[in-house]
Enzyme design. Sequence first.
Site, PDB file in Angstrom:
ATOM      1  N   HIS A 135      -6.880  -2.694   5.366  1.00 48.27           N
ATOM      2  CA  HIS A 135      -6.149  -1.633   6.045  1.00 48.27           C
ATOM      3  C   HIS A 135      -6.957  -0.351   5.881  1.00 48.27           C
ATOM      4  O   HIS A 135      -8.054  -0.360   5.296  1.00 48.27           O
ATOM      5  CB  HIS A 135      -4.746  -1.522   5.450  1.00 48.27           C
ATOM      6  CG  HIS A 135      -3.810  -0.654   6.222  1.00 48.27           C
ATOM      7  ND1 HIS A 135      -3.758  -0.641   7.602  1.00 48.27           N
ATOM      8  CD2 HIS A 135      -2.868   0.237   5.804  1.00 48.27           C
ATOM      9  CE1 HIS A 135      -2.845   0.210   7.998  1.00 48.27           C
ATOM     10  NE2 HIS A 135      -2.283   0.758   6.926  1.00 48.27           N
ATOM     11  N   ASP A 156       0.387  -4.242   6.062  1.00 45.73           N
ATOM     12  CA  ASP A 156      -0.469  -3.800   7.164  1.00 45.73           C
ATOM     13  C   ASP A 156      -1.896  -4.283   6.929  1.00 45.73           C
ATOM     14  O   ASP A 156      -2.475  -4.051   5.857  1.00 45.73           O
ATOM     15  CB  ASP A 156      -0.484  -2.268   7.241  1.00 45.73           C
ATOM     16  CG  ASP A 156       0.879  -1.691   7.583  1.00 45.73           C
ATOM     17  OD1 ASP A 156       1.832  -2.468   7.727  1.00 45.73           O
ATOM     18  OD2 ASP A 156       0.978  -0.448   7.688  1.00 45.73           O
ATOM     19  N   HIS A 178       0.861  -1.178   0.000  1.00 44.79           N
ATOM     20  CA  HIS A 178       0.000   0.000   0.000  1.00 44.79           C
ATOM     21  C   HIS A 178       0.899   1.230   0.000  1.00 44.79           C
ATOM     22  O   HIS A 178       2.121   1.120   0.135  1.00 44.79           O
ATOM     23  CB  HIS A 178      -0.959  -0.004   1.194  1.00 44.79           C
ATOM     24  CG  HIS A 178      -0.292   0.078   2.528  1.00 44.79           C
ATOM     25  ND1 HIS A 178       0.439  -0.962   3.064  1.00 44.79           N
ATOM     26  CD2 HIS A 178      -0.228   1.078   3.454  1.00 44.79           C
ATOM     27  CE1 HIS A 178       0.917  -0.604   4.248  1.00 44.79           C
ATOM     28  NE2 HIS A 178       0.527   0.633   4.503  1.00 44.79           N
ATOM     29  N   HIS A 181       1.270   3.949   1.991  1.00 47.21           N
ATOM     30  CA  HIS A 181       1.725   4.717   3.152  1.00 47.21           C
ATOM     31  C   HIS A 181       3.242   4.877   3.114  1.00 47.21           C
ATOM     32  O   HIS A 181       3.970   3.987   2.652  1.00 47.21           O
ATOM     33  CB  HIS A 181       1.299   4.036   4.450  1.00 47.21           C
ATOM     34  CG  HIS A 181      -0.161   4.221   4.759  1.00 47.21           C
ATOM     35  ND1 HIS A 181      -0.814   3.509   5.742  1.00 47.21           N
ATOM     36  CD2 HIS A 181      -1.092   5.045   4.212  1.00 47.21           C
ATOM     37  CE1 HIS A 181      -2.085   3.893   5.790  1.00 47.21           C
ATOM     38  NE2 HIS A 181      -2.264   4.823   4.870  1.00 47.21           N
ATOM     39  N   HIS A 200       6.198  -5.163  11.621  1.00 48.87           N
ATOM     40  CA  HIS A 200       5.525  -3.872  11.763  1.00 48.87           C
ATOM     41  C   HIS A 200       5.253  -3.579  13.242  1.00 48.87           C
ATOM     42  O   HIS A 200       4.163  -3.149  13.638  1.00 48.87           O
ATOM     43  CB  HIS A 200       4.225  -3.825  10.944  1.00 48.87           C
ATOM     44  CG  HIS A 200       3.809  -2.419  10.588  1.00 48.87           C
ATOM     45  ND1 HIS A 200       2.919  -1.693  11.352  1.00 48.87           N
ATOM     46  CD2 HIS A 200       4.158  -1.622   9.557  1.00 48.87           C
ATOM     47  CE1 HIS A 200       2.731  -0.508  10.803  1.00 48.87           C
ATOM     48  NE2 HIS A 200       3.478  -0.434   9.707  1.00 48.87           N
ATOM     49  N   ASP A 220       5.697   4.723   5.187  1.00 44.15           N
ATOM     50  CA  ASP A 220       6.626   3.784   5.809  1.00 44.15           C
ATOM     51  C   ASP A 220       6.793   2.501   4.991  1.00 44.15           C
ATOM     52  O   ASP A 220       7.579   1.633   5.359  1.00 44.15           O
ATOM     53  CB  ASP A 220       6.195   3.460   7.246  1.00 44.15           C
ATOM     54  CG  ASP A 220       4.783   2.899   7.338  1.00 44.15           C
ATOM     55  OD1 ASP A 220       3.881   3.437   6.668  1.00 44.15           O
ATOM     56  OD2 ASP A 220       4.569   1.936   8.098  1.00 44.15           O
ATOM     57  N   HIS A 221       6.069   2.420   3.865  1.00 46.73           N
ATOM     58  CA  HIS A 221       6.202   1.270   2.966  1.00 46.73           C
ATOM     59  C   HIS A 221       6.705   1.674   1.579  1.00 46.73           C
ATOM     60  O   HIS A 221       6.979   0.803   0.759  1.00 46.73           O
ATOM     61  CB  HIS A 221       4.861   0.548   2.833  1.00 46.73           C
ATOM     62  CG  HIS A 221       4.388  -0.065   4.110  1.00 46.73           C
ATOM     63  ND1 HIS A 221       4.417  -1.421   4.348  1.00 46.73           N
ATOM     64  CD2 HIS A 221       3.885   0.500   5.244  1.00 46.73           C
ATOM     65  CE1 HIS A 221       3.953  -1.672   5.563  1.00 46.73           C
ATOM     66  NE2 HIS A 221       3.624  -0.516   6.123  1.00 46.73           N
TER      67      HIS A 221
END
Length: 309
Positions: free
Chosen positions: A139, A210, A61, A63, A268, A65-66
């Site tokens: 998510h 996530d 996805h 976000h 995570h 942090d990914h």
Amino acid sequence: MSLCVTFLGTSGAVPTTQRNTSSVFVRREGDRFLFDCGEGTQRQMMRFGTGFAVSHIFVTHMHGDHTLGLPGLLQTMDFNEREAPLSIHVPSGKQNAVERLVGATGAKPSFPVRIHGVEGGEVALEAEAYEIRAFETEHDARSVGYALVENERKGRFNRERAEELGVPIGPKFQKLHAGEPVELEGGTVIEPDQVVGDPRPGRKIIYTGDTRPTDTTVDAADDADLLIHDATFASDNADRAGRTGHSTATDAAQIASRANAKRLALVHVSSRYAGHARPIEREAREVFDGKRAFVPDDGDEVDVPYPGD
């Protein structure tokens, strides 16, 4: 045939001094893949010696942090004079977002970058001996997980039985093992199922990204050799996990148990557990058969053997 997982980033949304943001490196013989690419991933790749020769990146996805490691990683590949194409797989509808992210510095990579949208239930990559499939996750952003699933292997060849049946040592052994009948000098035909056992399963690795706990993850992870699952919180923060689209360690362990997975890697991990992830690990082990559940540290490697070997 080696299959090895290197955990490059095991933290939640906020990195810590011990854990980087999300990224998992997978090596299957000569093929190398990256699952998610949080900020700092390229440094982790250097630190833990994976190299940059990945052919496919699978993003769960969008976000940060990914994904925020993508521009830097591609720029480093460019500096290293990469020529081979790179494929980036993302949830369907997010291709333009990745294009904008990759081009955020204003520099275009000199090597081909191909961005593919994928839906849950689709095959993202089909190779000769394995597939990487997407599956639906849940998510607070459009998301998918990924399953690396190897094809079945041929059954074991029973050499002793073949010799008993009069098959001469040599090319006829190979033909039988390849599924072809052979004829002996006297005219007797030996069928492959007389000397070859039942097909043997390949290996399976699941990476959720996530997600809340979902039935689609259970289905995707059926008999998985390694399930890498979101375990952002311990159960005392179950409400927060639900509100933010994450799982607790207990959630992840229950999914692993339902799927009959062989091992469970809990990733995570929220920064609140930065230096003491033991509560996460201990909680999961109460549900999922002891030491088969673990919280990997950044840089940890896990070899995935063939089932039964």
